[in-house]
Structure formats: C-alpha cells, structure tokens
Design a protein around this motif. Structure first.
Motif, PDB file in Angstrom:
ATOM      1  N   LEU A  36      -3.449  53.866  67.354  1.00 44.68           N
ATOM      2  CA  LEU A  36      -2.251  54.603  67.004  1.00 44.68           C
ATOM      3  C   LEU A  36      -2.162  55.799  67.932  1.00 44.68           C
ATOM      4  N   GLY A  37      -1.010  55.976  68.546  1.00 43.44           N
ATOM      5  CA  GLY A  37      -0.751  57.146  69.370  1.00 43.44           C
ATOM      6  C   GLY A  37       0.569  57.755  68.937  1.00 43.44           C
ATOM      7  N   TRP A  38       0.993  58.771  69.644  1.00 48.45           N
ATOM      8  CA  TRP A  38       2.236  59.467  69.313  1.00 48.45           C
ATOM      9  C   TRP A  38       3.148  59.492  70.522  1.00 48.45           C
ATOM     10  N   MET A  39       4.436  59.324  70.289  1.00 48.34           N
ATOM     11  CA  MET A  39       5.430  59.349  71.360  1.00 48.34           C
ATOM     12  C   MET A  39       6.578  60.260  70.977  1.00 48.34           C
ATOM     13  N   ASP A  40       7.084  60.963  71.986  1.00 44.33           N
ATOM     14  CA  ASP A  40       8.373  61.627  71.848  1.00 44.33           C
ATOM     15  C   ASP A  40       9.364  60.799  72.654  1.00 44.33           C
ATOM     16  N   ASP A  41      10.582  61.265  72.784  1.00 44.97           N
ATOM     17  CA  ASP A  41      11.601  60.493  73.499  1.00 44.97           C
ATOM     18  C   ASP A  41      11.175  60.167  74.932  1.00 44.97           C
ATOM     19  N   GLU A  42      10.607  61.149  75.617  1.00 47.28           N
ATOM     20  CA  GLU A  42      10.233  60.929  77.016  1.00 47.28           C
ATOM     21  C   GLU A  42       9.076  59.938  77.137  1.00 47.28           C
ATOM     22  N   ALA A  43       8.104  60.016  76.247  1.00 48.73           N
ATOM     23  CA  ALA A  43       6.992  59.063  76.282  1.00 48.73           C
ATOM     24  C   ALA A  43       7.502  57.641  76.036  1.00 48.73           C
TER      25      ALA A  43
END
Length: 124
Positions: A36-43
C-alpha cells in the motif's frame, strides 16, 4: 501543487485531508497484494503516463518511483478506482521485492490469527 492529471479523473477522486488516496499494488497475474502506498494527483498522473508506479512519501514529503533505488520495479499493467473513487488499485508486474524489508509482499510477515469459525463458516 498543480498536476497534469486529467481534470475529469481529478474531480472524481476523494482524497484524505492531506490530499492523498491510498494506492494498492497488486501482482497483475496472480492477484497477490503487494503493498500500500499513497498518491496525490501528480503521483497518479506520473503512474498513468510513465508505466512505473510513483508514490508520495508521507515521511520524506517527496515523490518516489518504486524501484529507482532498489531495482525492485513495478511495471504498471492497469489502474482502476474503486466504486467510491477513494482508493486506487494498480495492477503491476513486480520485479523483486515489493516491501522495503526485502520481502515479496508487505503482507506476509505479520499474519494475525483468525478464529476457526470465522475462517471456515461451514464448520459451525
């Protein structure tokens, strides 16, 4: 921070207060849940356009591409939003370990006991 993510996709995302969505990495051919990782819009935009998983590091406050330092690359096969658009599922071809500990998956070292009746409802 501005992003090149398709505005229609961005508008659908339901983010945490810090602007992130959880991103589950799954081995595309076996279904194995890797991490599990985390993303914002750019990622998410980078993941969709480069074919490599890009995450936002909450501890380092920077983007990281899985495998750039370890060589344990995630080649993106597909990306999907869940029904609430608050979680991303990235099906990948994982090369090497997915976990920072060196394990194939982040979910195999600390398996919790489940009651026999829960694990096998037919035994009741």
């Amino acid at each position: 921070m501005s992003s090149n993510l398709d505005p229609a996709v961005s508008a659908r995302l339901k983010r945490s207060p810090d602007g992130l969505v959880p991103a589950i990495a799954q081995q595309y051919d076996t279904g194995e849940v890797l991490m599990l990782g985390w993303m914002d819009d750019e990622a998410l935009h980078r993941t969709l356009t480069t074919g490599r998983c890009t995450y936002w590091s909450r501890s380092r406050q920077e983007y990281w591409v899985k495998g750039d330092t370890s060589g344990h690359v995630q080649h993106v096969k597909s990306v999907a939003l869940d029904c609430d658009a608050d979680t991303v599922l990235v099906k990948v071809d994982q090369i090497g370990a997915a976990c920072h500990t060196g394990a194939r998956t982040c979910f195999d070292a600390d398996v919790l006991p489940v009651s026999a009746s829960v694990a096998d409802p037919a035994s009741e």
